[in-house]
Write a protein that holds these residues in place. Structure first.
Motif, PDB file in Angstrom:
ATOM      1  N   GLN A  14      31.660 -17.463 -17.046  1.00  0.00           N
ATOM      2  CA  GLN A  14      31.599 -17.448 -18.514  1.00  0.00           C
ATOM      3  C   GLN A  14      31.396 -18.859 -19.052  1.00  0.00           C
ATOM      4  N   GLN A  15      32.095 -19.839 -18.443  1.00  0.00           N
ATOM      5  CA  GLN A  15      31.935 -21.226 -18.893  1.00  0.00           C
ATOM      6  C   GLN A  15      30.495 -21.687 -18.719  1.00  0.00           C
ATOM      7  N   GLN A  16      29.892 -21.333 -17.588  1.00  0.00           N
ATOM      8  CA  GLN A  16      28.530 -21.791 -17.350  1.00  0.00           C
ATOM      9  C   GLN A  16      27.560 -21.130 -18.330  1.00  0.00           C
ATOM     10  N   ARG A  17      27.841 -19.888 -18.701  1.00  0.00           N
ATOM     11  CA  ARG A  17      26.965 -19.238 -19.681  1.00  0.00           C
ATOM     12  C   ARG A  17      27.114 -19.889 -21.050  1.00  0.00           C
ATOM     13  N   VAL A  18      28.353 -20.313 -21.405  1.00  0.00           N
ATOM     14  CA  VAL A  18      28.530 -21.066 -22.660  1.00  0.00           C
ATOM     15  C   VAL A  18      27.740 -22.373 -22.579  1.00  0.00           C
ATOM     16  N   ALA A  19      27.794 -23.023 -21.421  1.00  0.00           N
ATOM     17  CA  ALA A  19      27.088 -24.305 -21.262  1.00  0.00           C
ATOM     18  C   ALA A  19      25.583 -24.117 -21.445  1.00  0.00           C
ATOM     19  N   ILE A  20      25.056 -23.007 -20.956  1.00  0.00           N
ATOM     20  CA  ILE A  20      23.624 -22.730 -21.139  1.00  0.00           C
ATOM     21  C   ILE A  20      23.337 -22.511 -22.621  1.00  0.00           C
ATOM     22  N   ALA A  21      24.203 -21.740 -23.286  1.00  0.00           N
ATOM     23  CA  ALA A  21      24.017 -21.500 -24.726  1.00  0.00           C
ATOM     24  C   ALA A  21      24.094 -22.812 -25.500  1.00  0.00           C
ATOM     25  N   ARG A  22      25.000 -23.697 -25.080  1.00  0.00           N
ATOM     26  CA  ARG A  22      25.151 -24.995 -25.752  1.00  0.00           C
ATOM     27  C   ARG A  22      23.859 -25.806 -25.660  1.00  0.00           C
ATOM     28  N   ALA A  23      23.245 -25.786 -24.469  1.00  0.00           N
ATOM     29  CA  ALA A  23      21.994 -26.521 -24.302  1.00  0.00           C
ATOM     30  C   ALA A  23      20.872 -25.872 -25.117  1.00  0.00           C
ATOM     31  N   LEU A  24      20.838 -24.543 -25.120  1.00  0.00           N
ATOM     32  CA  LEU A  24      19.761 -23.844 -25.829  1.00  0.00           C
ATOM     33  C   LEU A  24      19.853 -24.026 -27.344  1.00  0.00           C
ATOM     34  N   MET A  72      14.457 -27.261 -19.770  1.00  0.00           N
ATOM     35  CA  MET A  72      15.848 -27.124 -19.337  1.00  0.00           C
ATOM     36  C   MET A  72      15.979 -27.613 -17.904  1.00  0.00           C
ATOM     37  N   LEU A  73      17.006 -28.448 -17.674  1.00  0.00           N
ATOM     38  CA  LEU A  73      17.300 -28.939 -16.331  1.00  0.00           C
ATOM     39  C   LEU A  73      18.594 -28.277 -15.863  1.00  0.00           C
ATOM     40  N   PHE A  74      18.563 -27.688 -14.679  1.00  0.00           N
ATOM     41  CA  PHE A  74      19.761 -27.052 -14.119  1.00  0.00           C
ATOM     42  C   PHE A  74      20.133 -27.760 -12.828  1.00  0.00           C
ATOM     43  N   ASP A  75      21.345 -28.323 -12.757  1.00  0.00           N
ATOM     44  CA  ASP A  75      21.763 -28.981 -11.519  1.00  0.00           C
ATOM     45  C   ASP A  75      22.777 -28.101 -10.788  1.00  0.00           C
ATOM     46  N   GLU A  76      22.314 -27.353  -9.818  1.00  0.00           N
ATOM     47  CA  GLU A  76      23.167 -26.427  -9.039  1.00  0.00           C
ATOM     48  C   GLU A  76      24.118 -25.657  -9.961  1.00  0.00           C
ATOM     49  N   PRO A  77      23.558 -24.872 -10.880  1.00  0.00           N
ATOM     50  CA  PRO A  77      24.414 -24.233 -11.891  1.00  0.00           C
ATOM     51  C   PRO A  77      25.369 -23.195 -11.328  1.00  0.00           C
ATOM     52  N   THR A  78      25.146 -22.734 -10.109  1.00  0.00           N
ATOM     53  CA  THR A  78      26.026 -21.688  -9.579  1.00  0.00           C
ATOM     54  C   THR A  78      26.853 -22.155  -8.383  1.00  0.00           C
ATOM     55  N   SER A  79      26.743 -23.448  -8.038  1.00  0.00           N
ATOM     56  CA  SER A  79      27.412 -23.912  -6.809  1.00  0.00           C
ATOM     57  C   SER A  79      28.926 -23.981  -6.935  1.00  0.00           C
ATOM     58  N   ALA A  80      29.435 -24.109  -8.178  1.00  0.00           N
ATOM     59  CA  ALA A  80      30.892 -24.213  -8.331  1.00  0.00           C
ATOM     60  C   ALA A  80      31.522 -22.855  -8.633  1.00  0.00           C
ATOM     61  N   LEU A  81      30.731 -21.791  -8.508  1.00  0.00           N
ATOM     62  CA  LEU A  81      31.226 -20.469  -8.919  1.00  0.00           C
ATOM     63  C   LEU A  81      31.679 -19.628  -7.734  1.00  0.00           C
ATOM     64  N   ASP A  82      32.658 -18.774  -7.972  1.00  0.00           N
ATOM     65  CA  ASP A  82      33.028 -17.776  -6.973  1.00  0.00           C
ATOM     66  C   ASP A  82      31.834 -16.851  -6.784  1.00  0.00           C
ATOM     67  N   PRO A  83      31.616 -16.376  -5.542  1.00  0.00           N
ATOM     68  CA  PRO A  83      30.404 -15.605  -5.242  1.00  0.00           C
ATOM     69  C   PRO A  83      30.156 -14.443  -6.206  1.00  0.00           C
ATOM     70  N   GLU A  84      31.223 -13.772  -6.633  1.00  0.00           N
ATOM     71  CA  GLU A  84      30.991 -12.593  -7.482  1.00  0.00           C
ATOM     72  C   GLU A  84      30.559 -12.965  -8.901  1.00  0.00           C
ATOM     73  N   LEU A  85      30.618 -14.272  -9.242  1.00  0.00           N
ATOM     74  CA  LEU A  85      30.254 -14.695 -10.597  1.00  0.00           C
ATOM     75  C   LEU A  85      28.857 -15.303 -10.662  1.00  0.00           C
TER      76      LEU A  85
END
Ligand SMILES: Nc1ncnc2c1ncn2[C@@H]1O[C@H](COP(=O)(O)OP(=O)(O)O)[C@@H](O)[C@H]1O
Ligand SMILES: [Mg+2]
Lengths: 268, 327
Positions: A169-179, A186-199
């Motif tokens: 959810q935090q990462q989706r807010v961060a994407i909305a913040r950039a948009l 848009m530059l994405f630096d490993e946007p899913t690397s800090a997430l639990d697999p199911e997220l």
């Protein structure tokens, strides 16, 4: 001349269609050269996936594109603007802080560790920059922010603080913040690397949606599936150089370079 | 076999009723302390030097209350307000990219932390000796004039008689506030550095200017770290207003109590009155600090809370002039 040089995807790209053009980008930290001459072209609307082992310089290159790092040699243009400098009379002049900030407004960035402002709610995080930086009227920004948060599936979490949200959810807010800054790139630096697999899926879905809408994106990722499905080009970096590039499906199926093969064998 | 295992698992064991360990040492300690306390009370009640009735009669007199309100409370508030504001400026200079600003900020904190507050206040109290007038203009004007053959060139823009602006109160305020700014600068710097650098990057990536990212992103988060030691600084400042005796500032609690004591040859009761007044005032601040610490210590864990407490102790020991930097 440029029309005679085919780009990696085979289609000739006119100068005007290029969103990002990097030429011979070099970057050193102290005595250690981290980027050793990177060339990259990203067309408008293209999704470029940047792959490579840890420490190969992917984050550094991304940070050079919005001038969070100063490059030591080479040039980077975003939408025709030279980043960080002005060329006058054959000489480079550093841009003022204000001018650099103005260039960054058009470039959204999403970080591995989200970097949301913890003392602001999700909605306040999204509203902050358009109101303070672009000086847009608050009511209009608020409406846009609410629409953006709804679009990333967080209509019911607008009043929550980052600490009350899951990583996805935090990462989706961060994407909305950039948009919310209405960026061209848009530059994405490993946007899913800090997430639990199911997220991971929920964030990738938002990014796919964005790609379908025609956003120009440079995505550093280890998600091979995403690169294959959404990517228009794949660039493989190792040791500060681009080792291989091409159509993601072709590169992933038949890597030509030995280092690409070794890397893909590890992440697949 | 199986059913037996099931019953052993299910059976609730008998509650423990063990004989507790005896602590005879504790009782001995209590007895010793009780005797000492009785001795102390005995002195308080029977020794005439305390002269309690005289003390109670004098300690609420109007000049003393005025000294308390202006020289202690108002001075503490004013010195802290200026000290915090200037401290933020010095801290930001210290973290600037500009080496000249950095150097000036370093020099400032070095000077005001190295000179004891008492000495500093004595200097500020006598600064009128240096100039009878305080003037702003071109430095070295007379000397420059001589270089060009002009006698007694004066390029002064405006000035005041130092006696007009450097009253005791202003001199004392200046001394305390400037010295406080040096300590606050260190605290604010530690606070700013405690904020995740990712926050600055995210703000920069959104196109915020340095001022915006400090005001909107970094400082609000640094508050968590800045506010608890600022509470300690306030307590230390309240105690340090007693040093104004050396400026001197006459409208001040300790000055007034000291004066009454010397005039009436009853010094000791008035010093006891001073202890009681400072105990009362700092206790109010300590209560406030307890709530601040509880609020801002949230999520710090026991180790973090202990560190906060260490700073409190440092503040109390540093009664003679603020305490050092935050780790
Ligand atoms: N600010 C910095 N100072 C010094 N070295 C750095 C800095 N940032 C990155 N590096 C080094 O640059 C190299 C590339 O880092 P990075 O771009 O983060 O790689 P990647 O994102 O591909 O894992 C690493 O060896 C890293 O240690
Ligand atoms: Mg990286």
């Amino acid at each position: 001349m440029s029309e005679l040089i085919p780009t990696q995807t085979g289609a000739p790209a006119a100068e005007s269609e290029l969103m990002v053009r990097a030429e011979q980008v070099h970057k050193s930290f102290g005595h250690i050269e981290v980027l050793k001459g990177i060339d990259l072209e990203v067309r408008s609307g293209e999704v470029c996936c940047l792959l490579g082992p840890s420490g190969s310089g992917k984050s550094t290159f991304l940070r050079c594109i919005n001038h969070l790092e100063k490059i030591n040699a080479g040039r980077i243009w975003v939408d025709g603007d030279l980043i960080g400098y002005r060329e006058r009379g054959g000489k480079l002049h550093e841009l003022r802080e204000k001018e650099v900030a103005a260039q960054r407004r058009a470039i959204g960035m999403v970080f591995q560790r989200f970097n949301l402002f913890p003392h602001m709610t999700a909605l306040e995080n999204v509203i902050e920059a358009p109101v303070r930086v672009k000086r847009e009227p608050k009511a209009a920004v608020r409406e846009r922010a609410e629409a953006l948060l709804a679009r990333v599936g967080l209509a019911d979490k607008m009043g929550n603080y980052p600490g009350q949200l899951s990583g996805g959810q935090q990462q989706r807010v961060a994407i909305a913040r950039a948009l919310a800054m209405q960026p061209k790139l848009m530059l994405f630096d490993e946007p899913t690397s800090a997430l639990d697999p199911e997220l991971v899926g929920e964030v990738l879905d938002v990014m796919k949606d964005l790609a379908r809408d025609g956003m120009t994106m440079i995505v550093v990722t280890h998600e091979i599936g995403f690169a294959r499905e959404v990517g228009d080009t794949l660039v493989f970096m190792d040791g500060g150089v681009v080792v291989e590039r091409g159509n993601p499906r072709e590169v992933i199926a038949n890597p030509r370079h030995e280092r690409t093969k070794t890397f893909l064998a590890k992440v697949l | 076999m199986e059913s037996e295992e099931v019953t052993t698992v299910r059976a609730r064991p008998e509650p423990i009723r063990a004989v507790p360990v005896r602590h005879p040492g504790r009782w001995v300690t209590v007895a010793v302390l009780a005797v000492l306390a009785a001795m102390f009370v005995h002195v308080l009640v029977t020794n005439d030097a305390f002269n309690w009735s005289f003390m109670v009669d004098k300690m609420f007199r109007p000049p003393i209350i005025e000294g308390l309100l202006r020289g202690t409370v108002l001075m503490t508030v004013s010195a802290m307000v200026i000290g915090v504001a200037l401290g933020v400026v010095v801290a930001i200079m210290r973290l600037s990219d500009n080496p000249i600003l950095r150097g000036v900020a370093w020099l400032y904190t070095w000077f005001f932390r190295a000179v004891p507050r008492l000495v500093l206040l004595a200097v500020f109290g006598n600064i009128g000796i240096l100039w009878s007038r305080i003037e702003f203009g071109v430095p070295f004007d007379t000397q420059l004039g001589q270089l060009f053959g002009i006698d007694n060139l004066q390029l002064r823009l405006f000035g005041f008689s130092s006696r007009d602006i450097l009253t005791g109160f202003m001199a004392g305020l200046l001394g305390l506030a400037l010295s406080e700014a040096a300590y606050m600068a260190e605290i604010v710097r530690a606070g700013i550095q405690s904020v995740d650098p990712g926050q600055t990057e995210a703000a920069q990536a959104l196109g915020m200017s340095r001022g915006q990212l400090l005001r909107r992103v970094v400082l609000p988060q640094a508050m968590r770290v800045i506010i608890p030691p600022t509470g300690n600084e306030t307590i230390a400042m309240l105690k340090d207003t007693s040093l104004l005796l050396y400026v001197p500032v006459s409208v001040e609690l300790f000055f007034q109590l000291d004066a009454v004591g010397k005039r009436t040859f009853q010094i000791f009761p008035m010093y006891v009155a001073a202890c009681l007044w400072y105990l009362f005032l700092t206790s109010i601040l300590l209560v406030g600090q307890y709530f601040l610490e509880r609020h801002f210590g949230k999520g710090y864990g026991p180790a973090g809370r202990a560190r906060l407490r260490l700073r409190t102790i440092a503040a109390e020991q540093g009664g003679g002039g603020g305490q050092g930097a935050v780790g």
